[in-house]
Structures are given as structure tokens and as C-alpha cells.
Scaffold this motif. Structure first.
Motif, PDB file in Angstrom:
ATOM      1  N   ASP A   1      -9.731  -2.480  15.148  1.00 34.55           N
ATOM      2  CA  ASP A   1     -10.785  -1.509  14.874  1.00 34.55           C
ATOM      3  C   ASP A   1     -12.074  -2.249  14.536  1.00 34.55           C
ATOM      4  O   ASP A   1     -12.298  -2.655  13.406  1.00 34.55           O
ATOM      5  CB  ASP A   1     -10.367  -0.596  13.727  1.00 34.55           C
ATOM      6  N   PHE A   2     -12.928  -2.450  15.550  1.00 33.02           N
ATOM      7  CA  PHE A   2     -14.164  -3.190  15.341  1.00 33.02           C
ATOM      8  C   PHE A   2     -15.207  -2.378  14.573  1.00 33.02           C
ATOM      9  O   PHE A   2     -16.222  -2.920  14.174  1.00 33.02           O
ATOM     10  CB  PHE A   2     -14.745  -3.650  16.687  1.00 33.02           C
ATOM     11  N   SER A   3     -14.948  -1.107  14.367  1.00 35.44           N
ATOM     12  CA  SER A   3     -15.912  -0.307  13.622  1.00 35.44           C
ATOM     13  C   SER A   3     -15.935  -0.695  12.147  1.00 35.44           C
ATOM     14  O   SER A   3     -16.853  -0.331  11.421  1.00 35.44           O
ATOM     15  CB  SER A   3     -15.589   1.184  13.761  1.00 35.44           C
ATOM     16  N   LYS A   4     -14.922  -1.436  11.693  1.00 38.77           N
ATOM     17  CA  LYS A   4     -14.862  -1.838  10.280  1.00 38.77           C
ATOM     18  C   LYS A   4     -15.389  -3.248  10.051  1.00 38.77           C
ATOM     19  O   LYS A   4     -15.350  -3.744   8.943  1.00 38.77           O
ATOM     20  CB  LYS A   4     -13.419  -1.733   9.788  1.00 38.77           C
ATOM     21  N   THR A   5     -15.886  -3.908  11.079  1.00 37.78           N
ATOM     22  CA  THR A   5     -16.397  -5.265  10.910  1.00 37.78           C
ATOM     23  C   THR A   5     -17.847  -5.227  10.457  1.00 37.78           C
ATOM     24  O   THR A   5     -18.537  -4.206  10.577  1.00 37.78           O
ATOM     25  CB  THR A   5     -16.301  -6.053  12.226  1.00 37.78           C
ATOM     26  N   LEU A   6     -18.311  -6.363   9.950  1.00 37.82           N
ATOM     27  CA  LEU A   6     -19.690  -6.464   9.477  1.00 37.82           C
ATOM     28  C   LEU A   6     -20.675  -6.245  10.624  1.00 37.82           C
ATOM     29  O   LEU A   6     -21.729  -5.626  10.441  1.00 37.82           O
ATOM     30  CB  LEU A   6     -19.923  -7.840   8.839  1.00 37.82           C
TER      31      LEU A   6
ATOM     32  N   THR B   1     -22.138  -2.645  11.524  1.00 36.25           N
ATOM     33  CA  THR B   1     -23.121  -1.921  10.718  1.00 36.25           C
ATOM     34  C   THR B   1     -24.489  -1.994  11.386  1.00 36.25           C
ATOM     35  O   THR B   1     -24.797  -2.933  12.119  1.00 36.25           O
ATOM     36  CB  THR B   1     -23.209  -2.520   9.293  1.00 36.25           C
ATOM     37  N   SER B   2     -25.299  -1.025  11.118  1.00 33.11           N
ATOM     38  CA  SER B   2     -26.627  -0.982  11.737  1.00 33.11           C
ATOM     39  C   SER B   2     -27.557  -2.042  11.151  1.00 33.11           C
ATOM     40  O   SER B   2     -28.566  -2.384  11.750  1.00 33.11           O
ATOM     41  CB  SER B   2     -27.242   0.404  11.555  1.00 33.11           C
ATOM     42  N   GLN B   3     -27.204  -2.611   9.995  1.00 27.00           N
ATOM     43  CA  GLN B   3     -28.063  -3.626   9.367  1.00 27.00           C
ATOM     44  C   GLN B   3     -27.810  -5.029   9.915  1.00 27.00           C
ATOM     45  O   GLN B   3     -28.565  -5.952   9.643  1.00 27.00           O
ATOM     46  CB  GLN B   3     -27.832  -3.668   7.845  1.00 27.00           C
ATOM     47  N   TYR B   4     -26.778  -5.203  10.708  1.00 22.85           N
ATOM     48  CA  TYR B   4     -26.431  -6.545  11.181  1.00 22.85           C
ATOM     49  C   TYR B   4     -27.470  -7.016  12.180  1.00 22.85           C
ATOM     50  O   TYR B   4     -27.828  -6.307  13.113  1.00 22.85           O
ATOM     51  CB  TYR B   4     -25.040  -6.543  11.822  1.00 22.85           C
TER      52      TYR B   4
END
Length: 100
Positions: free
Chosen positions: A62-67, A70-73
């Protein structure tokens, strides 16, 4: 002393014979004689298996939980990948070997 060596050899050979011959004489089950081998057997009537059931792990990450999700990355801050060209291999001079 010689008696004990003969006795030990005899016991050892007897044990080896018993263990080596056991699988040969073992009865192999004939599943064709079981109820489940009959054409009329209804497998849907079997009770579900219980206990010792392993939960299957998901093979999807689940890549949605990686840093990075996030939109701030900021991907521009990533270090560039190091790319190196493979060095050409040197040729062996077979004319200098003894076996040609």
C-alpha cells in the motif's frame, strides 16, 4: 574383546536390515477404496477445516501510506541515481596457455 566386536557388528547389521527393509514391507494406502473415491461422493457435505489455518498475506504494497504519497513530499530533493557504465572485460590471451 573379539566377542564384543562380533556382537556389535551383528547388532549393527541387524538394525540396519530392519530399518532398511521396513519401508519395503509397509502397506501403501489404497485411496480408491475410500468413500471419497466413489463417483457418488458429495464433497459439498464435508465440514470446513478448522484450526491451523494461515491467513494469506497480501502481496500488494500500500504505497498510499508511504512518505512519498503525501502532498508535501518534494521529489526534487531526491538524490540522483548513481549510474555507472560497466567496464569492458579484458580478453585472455589463450596463445600463452599450455592447453590449446
Amino acid at each position: 574383546m573379539e566377542f564384543y566386536m562380533k556382537m556389535l557388528t551383528s547388532v549393527t547389521l541387524s538394525a540396519l536390515l530392519v530399518f532398511a527393509a521396513a519401508p519395503v514391507f509397509a502397506e501403501k494406502p489404497d485411496f480408491s477404496k475410500t468413500n471419497a473415491a466413489k463417483a457418488s461422493y458429495d464433497f459439498s457435505q464435508n465440514k470446513p477445516a478448522t484450526g491451523n489455518q494461515l491467513q494469506r498475506a497480501s502481496s500488494q504494497h500500500d504505497f498510499s501510506k508511504t512518505l512519498a504519497a503525501t502532498s508535501q513530499y518534494d521529489f526534487s530533493k531526491n538524490q540522483p541515481a548513481i549510474h555507472s557504465e560497466p567496464q569492458p572485460s579484458t580478453q585472455h590471451d589463450f596463445s600463452k596457455t599450455a592447453a590449446f
